[in-house]
Design an enzyme around this catalytic site. Sequence first.
Site, PDB file in Angstrom:
ATOM      1  CG  HIS A  12      67.450 -49.188 130.453  1.00 35.50           C
ATOM      2  ND1 HIS A  12      66.299 -49.470 129.764  1.00 35.50           N
ATOM      3  CD2 HIS A  12      67.674 -47.851 130.320  1.00 35.50           C
ATOM      4  CE1 HIS A  12      65.838 -48.352 129.240  1.00 35.50           C
ATOM      5  NE2 HIS A  12      66.650 -47.354 129.559  1.00 35.50           N
ATOM      6  CB  CYS A  34      64.863 -46.934 132.254  1.00 35.47           C
ATOM      7  SG  CYS A  34      64.396 -45.679 131.080  1.00 35.47           S
ATOM      8  CG  ASN A  49      65.346 -45.962 126.515  1.00 32.13           C
ATOM      9  OD1 ASN A  49      64.578 -46.693 127.137  1.00 32.13           O
ATOM     10  ND2 ASN A  49      66.077 -45.029 127.094  1.00 32.13           N
TER      11      ASN A  49
END
Length: 325
Positions: free
Chosen positions: A252, A112, A282
């Site tokens: 993020h 990420c 996500n």
Amino acid sequence: MKGVRIVGFGHYCPENIVTNKDLENIVDTSDDWIIKRTGIKERRISNGEGTVELAYKAALEALKNCNLSSEDIDLIIVSTISPDRMMPSTACSVQGLLGCNNAAAFDLSAACSGFVYSILTASSLLKATDKKRALVIGAETLSKIIDWSDRSTCVLFGDGAGAAILEVSDEEDGIISTCFYADGKQGETSLVAGELELNTPFAKEAMAENMYMTMNGREVFRFAVTVLPSIVNELLEKAGESIENIKYIVPHQANYRIISEASRRLRVKDDKFYVNVDKYGNTSGASVPIALSELLEKGLIKRGDKIILAAFGGGLTWAGALIKL
Ligand code: ACO
């Protein structure tokens, strides 16, 4: 010393929307639980498009938004942990599809944090070599490494891609301060996926255990709420900048509760953080560039604005950049 500016963004996500209600039919979960614990309402899940295709479509958007052609690109970096193949790299496939014949191309793996790692890598390469313009893409089809029978992970993730274009500039550097870190020991126990088996005539291992994503959610949560504010503070301190002058923090997008806790620890209002985790879940390396591209598309950021990018994830890794558009 050459400066580097980020001159534009683009994004592309699969059209197929999977809601929390849809997931209620697959695992023992509820719309209410997912929203309360994560803020996620829906995510995009590919109906057949792979990581290369998502990356290619995001790149086309970025080129269009910047009025550039494929020949203008000298370097392509793709951040992904869900490539379609081990070889060629996603970046090389995208280079071929776009016809960026002048561009060097490679993939970067930092989960990420990968897009922010890639921005730092691209800006350093632009400053250190004769390359003038870089296309940096975060692209994921996480749906293929998700265990769809595990309710503790399958509700969290989605597919998508975002892209940014960086170019060498005579003006002051647009990358004002940076930080990037890793903790490989903690990474082994908290977030693992895509394990390959050793199966040769010379050696055999037990079946690979972690083909699909396994995660210690609480451990990752604790890590995330610690590093997110520390990235922001470090970037501000290094730049001699105050948070009031930052238009947006683009974190993020893993979980709204992580972002909310970070804003409490930083003593800033929640709306200083741009949040779209409700729509996409996500998307790992794609989450920061999708958010940046949306901010620009909505007219919420403009040239001259200062923005903080802050990412954390598998590895474990964490990274940030304070940029001036
Ligand atoms: N639906 C319903 N119940 C669930 C679900 C679900 N989808 N998932 C877990 N539960 C249950 C658990 O089984 C547990 O039940 P129990 O108390 O009977 O044992 C209960 O809910 C609480 O579980 P916790 O894991 O304590 O829930 P928590 O509040 O910590 O939330 C979550 C879990 C959302 C995963 C949280 O820990 C989190 O967001 N962690 C960070 C995850 C993250 O950001 N990961 C990505 C990192 S980035 C990358 O690189 C991929």
